[in-house]
Scaffold this motif. Structure first.
Motif, PDB file in Angstrom:
ATOM      1  N   PRO A 166     -31.434  28.508 -50.566  1.00 40.58           N
ATOM      2  CA  PRO A 166     -32.662  29.278 -50.354  1.00 40.58           C
ATOM      3  C   PRO A 166     -33.920  28.409 -50.366  1.00 40.58           C
ATOM      4  CG  PRO A 166     -31.896  29.539 -52.600  1.00 40.58           C
ATOM      5  CD  PRO A 166     -30.828  28.779 -51.871  1.00 40.58           C
ATOM      6  N   ARG A 167     -33.789  27.149 -50.813  1.00 41.88           N
ATOM      7  CA  ARG A 167     -34.989  26.302 -50.882  1.00 41.88           C
ATOM      8  C   ARG A 167     -35.404  25.795 -49.510  1.00 41.88           C
ATOM      9  NH1 ARG A 167     -32.467  22.258 -55.068  1.00 41.88           N
ATOM     10  NH2 ARG A 167     -30.745  22.815 -53.705  1.00 41.88           N
ATOM     11  N   HIS A 169     -36.567  28.162 -57.543  1.00 40.44           N
ATOM     12  CA  HIS A 169     -37.658  27.360 -56.974  1.00 40.44           C
ATOM     13  C   HIS A 169     -38.920  28.178 -56.735  1.00 40.44           C
ATOM     14  CE1 HIS A 169     -36.039  29.146 -53.256  1.00 40.44           C
ATOM     15  NE2 HIS A 169     -37.234  28.924 -52.755  1.00 40.44           N
ATOM     16  N   HIS A 196     -35.323  33.221 -56.568  1.00 35.26           N
ATOM     17  CA  HIS A 196     -34.570  31.999 -56.856  1.00 35.26           C
ATOM     18  C   HIS A 196     -35.418  31.094 -57.753  1.00 35.26           C
ATOM     19  CE1 HIS A 196     -32.112  33.306 -53.411  1.00 35.26           C
ATOM     20  NE2 HIS A 196     -31.157  32.635 -54.019  1.00 35.26           N
ATOM     21  N   PRO A 230     -30.096  26.110 -58.471  1.00 33.25           N
ATOM     22  CA  PRO A 230     -31.069  26.442 -57.423  1.00 33.25           C
ATOM     23  C   PRO A 230     -30.540  27.411 -56.372  1.00 33.25           C
ATOM     24  CG  PRO A 230     -30.201  24.228 -57.098  1.00 33.25           C
ATOM     25  CD  PRO A 230     -29.717  24.697 -58.440  1.00 33.25           C
ATOM     26  N   LYS A 245     -20.611  25.235 -54.653  1.00 35.20           N
ATOM     27  CA  LYS A 245     -21.637  25.668 -53.696  1.00 35.20           C
ATOM     28  C   LYS A 245     -22.709  24.584 -53.545  1.00 35.20           C
ATOM     29  CE  LYS A 245     -24.300  29.674 -52.285  1.00 35.20           C
ATOM     30  NZ  LYS A 245     -24.903  30.949 -52.653  1.00 35.20           N
ATOM     31  N   ASN A 246     -23.094  23.987 -54.664  1.00 28.32           N
ATOM     32  CA  ASN A 246     -24.095  22.927 -54.582  1.00 28.32           C
ATOM     33  C   ASN A 246     -23.553  21.683 -53.903  1.00 28.32           C
ATOM     34  OD1 ASN A 246     -26.798  23.461 -56.065  1.00 28.32           O
ATOM     35  ND2 ASN A 246     -25.260  24.483 -57.309  1.00 28.32           N
ATOM     36  N   PHE A 296     -28.616  30.207 -56.799  1.00 32.44           N
ATOM     37  CA  PHE A 296     -28.359  31.593 -57.179  1.00 32.44           C
ATOM     38  C   PHE A 296     -29.637  32.237 -57.712  1.00 32.44           C
ATOM     39  CE2 PHE A 296     -24.256  29.545 -57.289  1.00 32.44           C
ATOM     40  CZ  PHE A 296     -23.430  30.482 -56.690  1.00 32.44           C
TER      41      PHE A 296
END
Lengths: 333, 337
Positions: free
Chosen positions: A329-330, B157, B155, B109, A253-254, B111
């Motif tokens: 999500p970041r 972050h 999350h 980051p 995923k990353n 999950f």
């Protein structure tokens, strides 16, 4: 998320205006008179002038552009000079043909490319890694037309396994509904025909998908190698998880974030019409439609074709950006 | 104290890296012991092999190029140095847990905290997702995170460094391990947060009787929390003893140097003391004391012979020729502390 997509769609408007302006200008800067082309070498100067008048070609440049835009807003892409048909009606089968081919080519490229990249990264410096990366290098350097011709020679001519041309058996054409032939045959519940259309897709998909596959494989490998060294992958291993969970959940995923960019760009390129592949396989797609229009100086078709391709590119970019946000999500907008 | 139950015993461990420029003995014959419920510190400069030693316990040394070439790691009657990957997966996160220096990058980051904690629990315990979530929330409360339920859906972050390290600790403690390895857990944090994290670790140590192996370069952390200390230098243990003894009366010249280089509040020295020179690059077949080049007391023997660990009393060892005599005659230490 919804507001983001809406905002992006609004931001498309200036992009689209710019696109129309550029395609309109480029086509009109090319020397050659369409009225002359339509009427042939022997036409009289009066006849040409009359036709220019009726087509609006003698109007000032900006007026022509204004007329073009106002037609465009009403869904009118103009009339083909060659076939005299409405382009908005005529263009859809070509778009569908290219779309279908692109989907299959990209499925092939993504499935093989991503998995080869993963295994190569996981078994770095193994014989598999070596062979896969050699194959990727060959794949990315091989001319598409050569690969396509070799495929036809081996699988159609010598072995006779697969058809070399077209989208379907030309003696037994299908009544199209959506013009996506695989989908159409399924709607007709005619599964024998589904198999025939799939067989027609195999060779051009491989020819078209090989370069994206090679690029995706190399990108996935380097991205995975980077991610596998990361602290969070070490954490997952320290939790006692097995290799599958480490690789396919966390690392993949990353690692997919940069790979997604490549997939998006390549999809855009393929949807833009692969003239070479479409010509060799007699595939009635967008690339060939525009190519033939250029030969004929069919301005409205060239303009519309380029506009549609540019529009598809912009939409794909939007889809990729939305996917980024879904994965990571970041990302804040 | 010495009759306590031993949780982990490392005997003459050698972890080497096989690189293009040759074999590098990052851990070169390290022995240490962690008893039940004890907090043991491994102290040393960067590059002394302390992290590699701790990763060796979990078999998490990046391989290639790293490999355990000799020695054994006894954990509950089992040698972890030769255990299979399958067996190690059962031990990691379950019987031995580990937390790392960088809480900022140690959580995935992409999950949620809940997802990652449930994963840690469900790898080792056959329970439902819902039960795992409840357990994860309980663990977060235990490490002092106030709105645990909400944090589960966030999350990494969205959390501060201190919070993330708490999450890491909660995750590491979720299967109630017998040993927690903490690799510089407070290095990347603010001083106030450092103190909170150390308090938390001490609390978990006392309440759950979890042994902790703490890797640090910070003697302040050692003073705060450790029962015993192992000082490492260039891949070897140079001194071992109780934290109190080592901080008050360091024997090995390297330990003395480390302690002298701590800033002191009452003495306003112009310049902070630092040990001259740098840690030598580890290499194979080295003869002589590894610290000799930087040691103010070095004499001929230090360059010709390799010192072994000398037993000073039942808790105390030092790898220095200065004590070779002392061990027999119990003479005065050559340096007052």
């Amino acid at each position: 998320m919804f507001s983001y997509v809406m905002r992006r769609l609004v931001m498309l408007i200036p992009v689209l205006v710019g696109m129309t302006l550029i395609t309109f200008s480029i086509v009109h800067l090319i020397p050659g008179n369409p009225a002359q082309v339509m009427l042939g070498e022997t036409a009289t100067a009066e006849a040409i002038a009359d036709l220019e008048e009726s087509m609006g070609l003698n109007e000032p440049y900006l007026v022509q552009y204004g007329l073009y835009i106002s037609d465009l807003l009403q869904g009118d892409l103009g009339t083909s000079l060659r076939s005299k048909a409405e382009i908005s009606q005529e263009i859809w089968p070509y778009i569908a043909a290219t779309f279908e081919l692109t989907v299959f080519a990209m499925l092939f490229a993504i499935f093989i490319g991503v998995n080869a990249g993963i295994i190569s990264a996981w078994k770095q410096n193994s014989w598999f890694d070596f062979l896969a990366m050699l194959f990727a290098l060959v794949g990315v350097s091989m001319p598409v037309f050569w690969l396509a011709l070799m495929e036809q020679w081996v699988f159609a001519q010598e072995l006779g396994w697969l058809p070399a041309y077209g989208r379907e058996n030309s003696r037994d054409p299908m009544a199209p509904i959506t013009h996506f032939y695989v989908l159409d045959s399924l709607i007709h519940l005619d599964f024998a025909r589904t198999w025939v259309t799939l067989k027609h897709l195999i060779l051009p998909s491989i020819a078209l998908g090989t370069i994206p596959m090679a690029i995706i494989a190399r990108m996935t490998r380097s991205s995975m190698l980077e991610v596998m060294k990361s602290d969070y992958v070490r954490t997952v291993r320290a939790k006692g998880s097995g290799t599958f969970l480490v690789i396919y959940k966390h690392a993949l995923k990353n690692a997919m974030i940069p790979v997604l960019t490549v997939i998006g760009l390549q999809t855009g390129v393929l949807l833009g019409g692969a003239i070479l592949t479409e010509t060799i396989f007699s595939w009635p797609g967008l690339g060939r439609y525009v190519y033939e229009a250029i030969n004929y100086r069919d301005y409205p078709v060239i303009q519309s074709g380029i506009l549609v391709i540019a529009f598809i590119f912009v939409i794909i970019n939007l889809v990729v950006d939305v996917l980024y946000k879904l994965i990571d999500p970041r990302i804040k907008y | 104290m010495s009759d306590q139950e031993t949780v982990l015993e490392m005997n003459d461990l050698h972890t080497h890296f096989f690189t293009d420029s040759g074999e590098i003995p990052a851990v070169d014959g390290v022995s240490l012991r962690v008893n039940k419920g004890e907090v043991v510190g491994i102290v040393g400069e960067s590059g002394c092999g302390k992290s590699v030693a701790s990763l060796s316990i979990m078999q998490l040394v990046p391989s290639p190029p790293g490999r355990i070439v000799d020695g054994d790691i006894q954990f509950k009657g089992e040698n972890l140095a030769t255990a299979t990957e399958k067996r190690m997966r059962k031990i990691r996160g379950n019987e031995i847990s580990m937390i790392f220096q960088e809480p900022m990058t140690s959580l995935d980051p992409l999950f949620t905290i809940g997802n990652q904690m449930e994963e840690a629990i469900r790898i080792h315990q056959k329970i439902s997702k819902k039960e795992a979530r409840t357990k994860a929330a309980d663990m977060l409360k235990q490490v002092g995170i106030p709105r645990a339920e909400a944090i589960l859906d966030e999350h990494p972050h969205q959390l501060s460094g201190g919070m993330r390290q708490r999450v890491m600790i909660a995750m590491a403690m979720s299967c109630d391990p017998e040993l927690l390895i903490a690799d510089e857990p407070t290095t990347a944090l603010d001083v106030t947060i450092q103190a909170q994290i150390l308090d938390l670790m001490r609390k978990l140590n006392k309440e759950n009787d979890t042994a902790i192996l703490l890797i640090t370069h910070d003697l302040g952390v050692v003073a705060e929390i450790c029962d015993r200390v192992v000082v490492m230098y260039a891949g070897q243990v140079v001194e071992e003893g109780t934290a109190r003894e080592i901080l008050k009366d360091p024997k090995h010249p390297y330990s003395q140097g480390l302690i002298r280089s701590l800033p002191k509040l009452r003495e306003r020295e112009q310049k902070l003391y630092s040990i001259p020179g740098t840690v030598p690059k580890p290499k194979m077949g080295r003869v002589g004391c590894r610290f000799a080049d930087r040691c103010p007391f070095a004499f001929d023997r230090c360059y010709e012979e390799t010192p072994s660990l000398i037993q000073l009393n039942n808790q105390r060892t030092s790898r220095c020729f200065l004590y070779d005599k002392e061990a027999q005659e119990d003479a005065e230490s050559p340096v007052g502390s």
